[in-house]
Design a protein around this motif. Structure first.
Motif, mmCIF file in Angstrom:
data_model
loop_
_atom_site.group_PDB
_atom_site.id
_atom_site.type_symbol
_atom_site.label_atom_id
_atom_site.label_comp_id
_atom_site.label_asym_id
_atom_site.label_seq_id
_atom_site.Cartn_x
_atom_site.Cartn_y
_atom_site.Cartn_z
ATOM 1 N N ASP A 371 0.802 -1.225 0.000
ATOM 2 C CA ASP A 371 0.000 0.000 0.000
ATOM 3 C C ASP A 371 0.833 1.272 0.000
ATOM 4 O O ASP A 371 0.310 2.343 -0.318
ATOM 5 C CB ASP A 371 -0.917 0.015 1.233
ATOM 6 C CG ASP A 371 -2.043 -1.003 1.123
ATOM 7 O OD1 ASP A 371 -2.379 -1.376 -0.016
ATOM 8 O OD2 ASP A 371 -2.567 -1.429 2.173
ATOM 9 N N LYS A 467 -5.665 -1.088 0.927
ATOM 10 C CA LYS A 467 -6.078 -0.088 -0.059
ATOM 11 C C LYS A 467 -6.822 -0.751 -1.215
ATOM 12 O O LYS A 467 -6.500 -1.869 -1.610
ATOM 13 C CB LYS A 467 -4.843 0.656 -0.572
ATOM 14 C CG LYS A 467 -5.132 1.935 -1.321
ATOM 15 C CD LYS A 467 -3.832 2.676 -1.648
ATOM 16 C CE LYS A 467 -3.223 3.278 -0.405
ATOM 17 N NZ LYS A 467 -2.051 4.120 -0.728
ATOM 18 N N ARG A 472 -4.911 1.917 -5.638
ATOM 19 C CA ARG A 472 -3.472 1.649 -5.637
ATOM 20 C C ARG A 472 -2.896 1.769 -7.046
ATOM 21 O O ARG A 472 -1.854 2.384 -7.253
ATOM 22 C CB ARG A 472 -3.202 0.253 -5.082
ATOM 23 C CG ARG A 472 -1.715 -0.046 -4.891
ATOM 24 C CD ARG A 472 -1.444 -1.494 -4.570
ATOM 25 N NE ARG A 472 -2.143 -1.939 -3.393
ATOM 26 C CZ ARG A 472 -3.144 -2.801 -3.383
ATOM 27 N NH1 ARG A 472 -3.571 -3.321 -4.524
ATOM 28 N NH2 ARG A 472 -3.737 -3.157 -2.264
#
Length: 636
Positions: A371, A467, A472
């Motif tokens: 992340d 995420k 992302r």
């Protein structure tokens, strides 16, 4: 009156001034260079060395001969001492002389064979001792390389009782690996058999581990398994007959032989812990053993392995299939600190990792799971952007870009690659993952052929991280500026990418805007310029005598442009208006016909209506053939 010789001549006194002091002045010293005023040479007081030289007599002719004699005597004394200290010193000198003759490049084969045979004759009966010598071991290596099969067999027979001691010697280890390279299948099998009971101890040595790895790489699947199984249990190390079972997975070995799991874990920990601490991480047999260990290890033991591998040492692991999977598991199950150490440890090696068949999959895993997009952009994406044009044309290096543009697409990742990304350690699964996605100890599942191929059934791809996957990707691809540079690179080398077997997929994904339209609408204007660049290549007139095939007729480019017509209406409209309208008669034959027929097959009604009027006569006359309904060509 005669002068008195006993009396010395007195120097006249220096004139004195009125104050009683001498009028003679001392020479002035100017600056730091000690120069006398009016002189270019520095002033130096006569030191000890000057006085020593001044009192030294001139060298006479006889003194030179004495020096040569003393030097000769010293050399003879040194030779005598070496003869006393080294048992085979004279033999080593003779072998070194022969070596200088046999290793010349332009020597005739017959002459070399003569020198090799002479050297082996001199060494007969002393080969084990000579093999450990710094100089003579090199002579023996050359002999093993160029000798006949019978001579090599004789050397192998003489060395056979001493294999274990030789593989631990700094100089002899190179001879052993050379012999294995030139050995027959029977000799390799005999050598691997002689290692039984010593595999674990040799793997803990920097020198010995090189031979174990070399034998492991040369052995058959059965021989590899025999070497590996010694690392599983003390029983397998002691009893040679037990390693002949067919099971390849550790969980199956434990079940078949009814071994105690706790005993196996203790033994493997005692073997692998020193290897990890010493940093002996380059060998594929170690990677395989670690993968098997993680299938049965408890949570804390598996976490210790991940902690040891997290950092710069992981770069030395991910060049093999099992090493790549270890790297992916470390990324998937490591905490934020360990992931950060892994990414920072790759700094300066990203380009090399991207070009590697297995290393590139670890980068794919990082881009899919981690992340911390700022850290990835700062280290990984920054290095990838520095050599972008070369990377997008490479079969392996393009994978990270394709993963961002179209994640986990089976067309770009093989079933084995997708399975590698789905693997997990049973004892430390990520929170939130359901048990339905795993099969206990079979979470890291390998088939039984010994080659490590994995079944592609019931593959579960773990996105990892907290995420959202699209967020992302957008941060890594668009916000970092990578997408814009990708479009620019595709614009500059559009023709080369379209004609390339591997680059065509990059330009297709970029031109269509990526999966889920990730490049839209932020980069629509840049994409329009890329479309124009591709169309400008298609607008070039067809020439029969051209060195390079036209972009509409080349095998790879014609199919890529066809896919763009089917999947990107904006590109299809531009291509029709500027390159094909009124010129279809030129392109209805050959590979270019696939591009033209795509305007009839497309699902976009606007594009189809635009081209239908001009193309219908070619369809009716049979000049333009539409593909079969199974869309096999579309998926090419």
């Amino acid at each position: 009156m005669a002068a008195n010789p006993d009396k010395k001549r007195k120097r006249a006194p220096a004139p004195k001034s009125e104050g009683g002091k001498s009028n003679l002045k001392k020479p002035k010293v100017i600056g730091s260079n000690n120069l006398i005023k009016g002189s270019k040479r520095p002033f130096k007081s006569p030191g000890k060395e000057h006085l020593r030289r001044a009192g030294k007599p001139k060298v006479q002719k006889g003194d030179v001969d004495d020096k040569k004699l003393r030097r000769l005597q010293a050399k003879e004394l040194a030779e005598a001492r070496k003869k006393k200290r080294k048992k085979h010193y004279t033999l080593e000198q003779e072998l070194a002389s022969l070596w200088e003759k046999m290793r010349v490049r332009d020597i005739k084969k017959e002459d070399r064979s003569k020198h090799v045979s002479e050297a082996l004759k001199k060494m007969k009966g002393k080969i084990p001792e000579i093999a450990s010598s710094h100089v003579s071991s090199r002579v023996l290596q050359t002999c093993v390389k160029h000798c006949t099969q019978d001579e090599r067999k004789a050397v192998f027979t003489e060395l056979r009782p001493h294999f274990i001691s030789l593989v631990s010697n700094t100089y002899a280890v190179h001879l052993v690996t050379k012999m294995l390279d030139n050995a027959s299948k029977e000799q390799v099998a005999e050598f691997i058999s002689s290692l039984h009971g010593h595999v674990a101890s040799l793997l803990r040595q920097m020198v010995g581990s090189l031979v174990i790895e070399h034998a492991y790489s040369l052995g058959s699947a059965t021989q590899k398994q025999a070497l590996l199984m010694e690392l599983y249990s003390p029983e397998l190390q002691l009893f040679k007959d037990l390693v002949t079972i067919q099971e390849t997975r550790l969980v199956d070995v434990i079940s078949k032989l009814q071994l105690q799991k706790s005993s196996v874990l203790r033994h493997m920990s005692s073997v692998l812990q020193p290897i990890l601490e010493k940093g002996i991480l380059d060998h594929s047999i170690v990677h395989r053993a670690l993968m098997e260990y993680l299938t049965v290890a408890d949570g804390s033991s598996a976490a210790d392995v991940i902690q040891h591998l997290s950092g710069s040492g992981l770069v030395r692991v991910i060049h093999t299939k099992d090493g790549s999977r270890l790297g992916s598991l470390c990324v998937k199950h490591g905490n934020a600190k360990e992931r950060k150490k892994i990414i920072k440890g790759m700094k300066g090696h990203i380009d090399k990792i991207a070009h590697d068949r297995y290393g590139s999959m670890v980068l794919v895993c990082i881009l899919s799971i981690v992340d911390d997009t700022k850290l990835i952009s700062k280290i990984i994406l920054k290095e990838l952007q520095g050599n972008l044009k070369e990377l997008i044309l490479d079969q392996n290096a393009r994978r990270p870009f394709l993963q961002l543009l179209h994640p986990n697409y089976p067309r770009y990742l093989s079933p084995d690659d997708l399975t590698s990304m789905s693997l997990s350690i049973p004892s430390i699964r990520n929170k939130g993952e359901s048990d339905a996605n795993f099969k206990g100890d079979e979470a890291i599942e390998e088939d039984r052929n010994g080659e490590g191929e994995t079944s592609d059934t019931s593959i579960h791809l773990n996105d990892g991280g907290k995420k959202d996957s699209f967020t992302r990707r957008q941060e890594l691809l668009v916000n970092s500026g990578l997408a814009e540079k990708l479009i620019d690179a595709c614009h500059e080398i559009a023709g080369e990418l379209l004609r390339s077997k591997f680059g065509k997929e990059i330009i297709y994904e970029v031109a269509t805007g990526g999966a889920d339209g990730i490049l839209h609408p932020t980069l629509d204007e840049k994409l329009a310029t890329l479309h124009e660049a591709i169309v400008s290549l298609a607008m070039q007139p067809k020439q029969d005598d051209a060195e390079e095939e036209h972009i509409l007729e080349q095998f790879h480019s014609s199919r890529t442009i066809r896919k763009l017509v089917l999947d990107c209406p904006a590109f299809a409209l531009t291509l029709w208006e500027k390159a094909l309208k009124g010129k279809c008669a030129t392109w209805v034959k050959g590979h270019s016909s696939k591009v033209v027929s795509a305007f009839v097959e497309t699902s976009d009604s606007k594009v189809k209506e635009l081209a239908n009027k001009e193309l219908q006569p070619f369809i009716d006359s049979g000049l333009l053939r539409l593909p079969v309904a199974d869309e096999s060509i579309r998926n090419e």
